[in-house]
Design an enzyme around this catalytic site. Structure first.
Site, PDB file in Angstrom:
ATOM      1  N   HIS A  34      45.151  46.754  37.298  1.00 16.50           N
ATOM      2  CA  HIS A  34      43.741  46.668  36.914  1.00 16.50           C
ATOM      3  C   HIS A  34      42.929  45.711  37.776  1.00 16.50           C
ATOM      4  O   HIS A  34      41.768  45.461  37.467  1.00 16.50           O
ATOM      5  CB  HIS A  34      43.614  46.221  35.453  1.00 16.50           C
ATOM      6  CG  HIS A  34      43.911  47.289  34.450  1.00 16.50           C
ATOM      7  ND1 HIS A  34      43.023  48.283  34.119  1.00 16.50           N
ATOM      8  CD2 HIS A  34      45.029  47.523  33.714  1.00 16.50           C
ATOM      9  CE1 HIS A  34      43.555  49.083  33.206  1.00 16.50           C
ATOM     10  NE2 HIS A  34      44.780  48.642  32.945  1.00 16.50           N
ATOM     11  N   LYS A  39      29.320  42.296  29.862  1.00 11.71           N
ATOM     12  CA  LYS A  39      30.702  42.324  30.348  1.00 11.71           C
ATOM     13  C   LYS A  39      31.232  40.896  30.367  1.00 11.71           C
ATOM     14  O   LYS A  39      30.470  39.944  30.165  1.00 11.71           O
ATOM     15  CB  LYS A  39      30.790  42.943  31.738  1.00 11.71           C
ATOM     16  CG  LYS A  39      29.825  42.340  32.761  1.00 11.71           C
ATOM     17  CD  LYS A  39      29.872  43.092  34.083  1.00 11.71           C
ATOM     18  CE  LYS A  39      29.164  44.419  34.017  1.00 11.71           C
ATOM     19  NZ  LYS A  39      30.052  45.570  34.037  1.00 11.71           N
ATOM     20  N   ARG A  40      32.505  40.761  30.589  1.00 10.21           N
ATOM     21  CA  ARG A  40      33.100  39.431  30.678  1.00 10.21           C
ATOM     22  C   ARG A  40      32.391  38.614  31.755  1.00 10.21           C
ATOM     23  O   ARG A  40      32.005  39.142  32.795  1.00 10.21           O
ATOM     24  CB  ARG A  40      34.591  39.569  31.006  1.00 10.21           C
ATOM     25  CG  ARG A  40      35.374  38.286  31.093  1.00 10.21           C
ATOM     26  CD  ARG A  40      36.865  38.587  31.097  1.00 10.21           C
ATOM     27  NE  ARG A  40      37.222  39.577  32.092  1.00 10.21           N
ATOM     28  CZ  ARG A  40      37.622  39.268  33.340  1.00 10.21           C
ATOM     29  NH1 ARG A  40      37.677  38.006  33.730  1.00 10.21           N
ATOM     30  NH2 ARG A  40      37.960  40.216  34.186  1.00 10.21           N
ATOM     31  N   LYS A  64      31.706  39.543  38.871  1.00 13.43           N
ATOM     32  CA  LYS A  64      30.797  40.474  38.199  1.00 13.43           C
ATOM     33  C   LYS A  64      29.336  40.099  38.447  1.00 13.43           C
ATOM     34  O   LYS A  64      28.437  40.876  38.174  1.00 13.43           O
ATOM     35  CB  LYS A  64      31.108  40.518  36.706  1.00 13.43           C
ATOM     36  CG  LYS A  64      32.499  41.092  36.411  1.00 13.43           C
ATOM     37  CD  LYS A  64      32.804  41.102  34.934  1.00 13.43           C
ATOM     38  CE  LYS A  64      34.227  41.565  34.645  1.00 13.43           C
ATOM     39  NZ  LYS A  64      34.432  42.993  34.886  1.00 13.43           N
ATOM     40  N   THR A  74      34.274  50.194  32.708  1.00 10.22           N
ATOM     41  CA  THR A  74      34.049  51.263  31.737  1.00 10.22           C
ATOM     42  C   THR A  74      32.700  51.106  31.056  1.00 10.22           C
ATOM     43  O   THR A  74      32.163  52.075  30.520  1.00 10.22           O
ATOM     44  CB  THR A  74      35.155  51.296  30.666  1.00 10.22           C
ATOM     45  OG1 THR A  74      35.295  49.991  30.082  1.00 10.22           O
ATOM     46  CG2 THR A  74      36.486  51.725  31.264  1.00 10.22           C
ATOM     47  N   LYS A 106      29.927  53.968  29.627  1.00 13.06           N
ATOM     48  CA  LYS A 106      29.330  53.981  28.289  1.00 13.06           C
ATOM     49  C   LYS A 106      27.808  53.980  28.368  1.00 13.06           C
ATOM     50  O   LYS A 106      27.125  54.725  27.640  1.00 13.06           O
ATOM     51  CB  LYS A 106      29.817  52.760  27.501  1.00 13.06           C
ATOM     52  CG  LYS A 106      31.304  52.743  27.239  1.00 13.06           C
ATOM     53  CD  LYS A 106      31.793  51.363  26.839  1.00 13.06           C
ATOM     54  CE  LYS A 106      33.307  51.302  26.881  1.00 13.06           C
ATOM     55  NZ  LYS A 106      33.834  49.932  26.830  1.00 13.06           N
TER      56      LYS A 106
END
Length: 826
Positions: A360, A552-553, A558, A660, A664
């Site tokens: 991952h 998100k985290r 990110k 993901t 969504k």
């Protein structure tokens, strides 16, 4: 009441009333919402457990290969609505409760999220369990029954505060304790070597501590409810709860020491590993979960087949979701060798036939390693087996491919010969597994070329791709009922089962009437989210503004801080450029930072400080609002995602394996602004480049930039707007009276070398954000793009992902021994 599958409103109402006698206080005139919730769940469980029993019987008769999915995280969310939809009794339950004077939707807010995960990894696992049940596969999920999960996030003066998540304070109506499947887990101690009369060497592990693993089962209902599988979660308990001798001698605290130490193992997800004690606890936590699961898998197999191990490779596959369950490999080896007395090579060949591994991450620091010293102290027998696997691999595989190449041996060894020797868990996974998969097309290629190039050269057919997916049941049918109703009116077929049916919407993308209906649903969802924002943050937002969402985290790669820089740039322009105009925009964040991740927590603090300043500056005239919703979780995502106009997927190219959240949000009609990273690339292929906002450097350009001498100060001096923004971190503009309090972010971008190339992408990001603004002002154009995004998400159904796993991985059984030889090995 005798039949568990009653479907009429009257029968369902009668069952709820029956269970209210057990959940509501008899002397209370008003029954609490929690009592109604529990009674409703118990009524539904009548159906669920009946179908679970039928499913087990069906799988045992079919003797299909059992899929055992090992994941340290499962973000299941709240389960009432999802179970009702999947059982196709949502309307019946709503009507039955209405007859009792209760609104079903009100009960949804009473339930707790099952706090079993952190971010995308755990939610992916939950989606996959849903799809495995929907596709009627024989599957069992394994995880940990965390008492507190990750943590509940609160903000105090803008800073993240972690408090326990008391999701199990009153118990969960969905879980059932299964003491008959309890396991024992050994820790510490020493290994005794004994040489028999014929020179046969046997090794006996004498543990220093024994922990009990108590299983709690959560049923997982497939769509249409025919198949109900199980998620089995392990809770740690002491082998002896209470020391009576110590208590009677007056040592009241020490009487509970063993119990407290044992229960700590399953207390929280990801204990802070900044300390040696934290590292040891996290290591033990992973082994505890793996040991319980492996021994349960073996017990379930032997219930069906006894000691006929010829059936094991065709009946069992163990999927490792990331490196956290890697110790399952070594535990299975230990059980076969030490308990079943198998020859080493027989045990090793069996392991190579049943394990598969999902990678991952491309981040080297996220590839787990554990020090040899820690291994030796906690799992001395397992370390011996790791060294034996490593010796086999280096001598039998590496030396044949690269004879005498010391550098290759060092690079591929399971043991990193660093100053503190450590075991490379990802290497162990790749060496053992018969299949290794990445989770997006570009990620899988980078796994081959950048992460494991030598392994790919050794085994070119071992590494495959399975692009991630999401379940449309949870992420559209449950969370966006208004849009689901609209789709039902215009789509022929069951889109919740076959998501490719959404492609029928493409013919309506230019239809003004449908555009109006589609965007009316979006505005309704934005109004609902605006109410949530007011309730949680006391910030008023305009539903007609553009809702710009990044959920998100919190991690540097990110790049929430790139989003923040853009917000600060817009603020500067509003204050300093009299002719500057923009459509009003609400920037919405949701994220948790790991407790020990200093810079991530500083980014949260900075966003909250900037939000406080901008939201209270009258000169902004409502053009910008910034909202950081606390305690991001599945149930909160279910409110944010349907309301989003813009989806921020802005990771550094080559760093996000898949994502993901991007799927969504696009499924619910949000347009994506993102880099060519992870699944963004495949989303762009599906929706068309004209219906997505792509910016920034791609993977090859990032590599080229890294090969050169990257100089972040170049961008600072070249771009005056960027310079103004970065310098404001040194002032007290956003921290009145406390200049420089936000300087950690500026330092990471300039002094620390900007490791995730935020500054290199800043200008491109701002240009693309201007295009977002201009497009949103063209309401017909935006509506068409939003419809086409929803219509093009068919590929990203987790059902398709699970079908890919079944086709590429789980149905493939390497034949290294004949089935007769396996029987003889036992």
């Amino acid at each position: 009441m005798d039949h568990p599958q009653a479907q009429t409103v009257a029968e369902f109402k009668a069952r709820i009333e029956h269970y209210l006698t057990q959940t509501a206080l008899p002397d209370k005139a008003a029954i609490s919402a929690k009592a109604y919730l529990k009674a409703t769940c118990m009524a539904i469980n009548d159906v669920i457990h009946h179908r679970l029993h039928e499913t087990v019987q069906r799988h045992q008769t079919a003797q299909s290969r059992s899929i055992n999915y090992l994941s340290l995280e499962y973000l299941m969310g709240r389960m009432l609505s999802n179970n009702l939809h999947n059982l196709d009794c949502f309307a019946v339950a709503a009507e039955a409760l209405q007859a009792l004077g209760v609104e079903l939707t009100d009960l949804f807010e009473e339930g707790h999220d099952l706090a079993l995960g952190n971010g995308g990894l755990g939610r992916l696992a939950a989606c996959y369990l849903d799809s495995m049940a929907t596709l009627e596969l024989d599957a069992m999920g394994y995880g940990i029954h965390y008492q507190h999960g990750l943590f509940e996030q609160q903000f105090h003066h803008g800073r993240q505060i972690e408090t326990p998540d008391e999701w199990r304070e009153y118990g969960s109506p969905w879980e059932v304790c299964r003491p008959e499947a309890e396991q024992e887990v050994f820790l510490y101690g020493h290994v005794e070597i004994d040489t028999g009369e014929q020179g046969k060497v046997t090794k006996t592990w004498h543990p220093g501590q024994i922990i009990r693993g108590v299983p709690w089962d959560v049923p997982v209902v497939g769509y249409r409810g025919k198949t109900v599988n199980t998620l089995r979660l392990w809770e740690s308990r002491a082998s002896s709860h209470f020391d009576w001798v110590a208590f009677n001698e007056g040592n009241y605290q020490s009487a509970h020491i063993a119990k407290n130490q044992a229960e700590t193992i399953s207390k929280v997800l990801y204990p802070n590993d900044d300390t040696a004690a934290g590292k040891e606890l996290r290591f033990i936590q992973q082994y505890f979960f793996c040991a319980c699961s492996i021994n349960d898998i073996l017990a379930r197999f032997q219930e069906r087949f006894g000691d006929d191990w010829s059936q094991f490779p065709s009946q069992v596959v163990i999927q490792l979701n990331d490196t956290h369950p890697t110790l399952a490999i070594v535990e299975l080896m230990r059980v076969f060798i030490d308990q079943h007395q198998w020859a080493w090579h027989d045990a090793w060949e069996m392991c190579q036939q049943v394990f598969a591994y999902t990678n991952h991450t491309l981040l080297p620091e996220a590839l787990e390693t554990w020090s040899v010293d820690l291994f030796q102290r906690v799992l001395p027998r397992h370390l011996e087996i790791v060294y034996e696997i490593n010796e086999w691999f280096l001598n039998q595989v590496v030396n044949q491919q690269w004879p005498g190449d010391v550098a290759k041996r060092r690079a591929l060894s399971l043991i990193a010969e660093t100053p503190e020797k450590s075991v490379r868990m990802a290497h162990l996974c790749v060496v053992t597994a018969y299949r290794v998969n990445g989770v997006a097309a570009i990620h899988s290629e980078l796994v081959k070329s950048d992460l494991f190039p030598e392994f790919h050269q050794l085994w070119p057919s071992k590494l495959v791709n399975v692009t991630n997916g999401i379940t449309p049941r949870r992420w559209l049918k449950v969370c966006n009922p208004k849009l689901s109703e609209l789709l039902d009116q215009h789509i022929v077929g069951d889109w919740a089962l076959d998501l490719t049916q959404l492609a029928q919407l493409k013919s309506l993308a230019d239809d003004a009437s449908f555009q109006q209906k589609f965007m009316a649903v979006k505005r309704h969802n934005k109004q609902c989210l605006a109410q949530t924002i007011w309730q949680q943050c006391q910030i008023r937002v305009d539903p007609d503004a553009l809702f710009d969402v990044q959920i998100k985290r919190l991690h540097e790669y990110k790049r929430q801080h790139l989003n923040l820089l853009h917000i600060m740039a817009l603020y500067w322009r509003i204050l300093n450029e009299p002719d500057f105009t923009m459509h009003p925009r609400v920037f919405i964040f949701g994220a948790k930072a790991a407790p020990g991740y200093y810079l991530a927590k500083e980014i949260i603090y900075a966003i909250n400080c900037v939000a406080e300043t901008i939201n209270n500056d009258a000169r902004v005239k409502g053009l910008i609002k910034v909202v950081f919703l606390p305690n991001y979780r599945v149930s909160l995502a279910e409110k944010i995602i349907p309301a989003a106009d813009l989806s921020e997927q802005i990771s550094t190219a080559g760093k996000e394996a898949s994502g993901t959240g991007n799927m969504k949000l696009a499924l619910n009609g949000a347009l994506t602004i993102g880099t060519m990273d992870g699944a963004n690339i495949e989303i762009a292929e599906e929706v068309g480049r004209e219906n997505i906002f792509i910016f920034g450097l791609n993977v090859e350009q990032i590599k080229q930039l890294n090969n050169e001498h990257y100089e972040p100060w170049h961008y600072y001096h070249q771009d005056s707007l960027l310079r103004h923004v970065l310098d404001s971190f040194l002032s007290d503009q956003f921290t009145p009276g406390r200049p420089g309090e936000l300087s950690a972010i500026r330092d990471s971008l300039l002094e620390a070398g900007d490791p995730y190339r935020v500054l290199a992408d800043f200008q491109s990001y701002c240009v693309e954000q201007q295009r977002v603004n201009d497009t949103f002002c063209n309401s017909a154009r935006w509506a068409k793009m939003a419809i086409l995004n929803t219509a093009s998400m068919g590929k990203f159904n987790s059902d398709r992902s699970i079908n890919d796993y079944q086709r590429l991985i789980w149905s493939q059984i390497p034949q290294k021994k004949t089935l007769q030889q396996w029987s003889q090995a036992s």
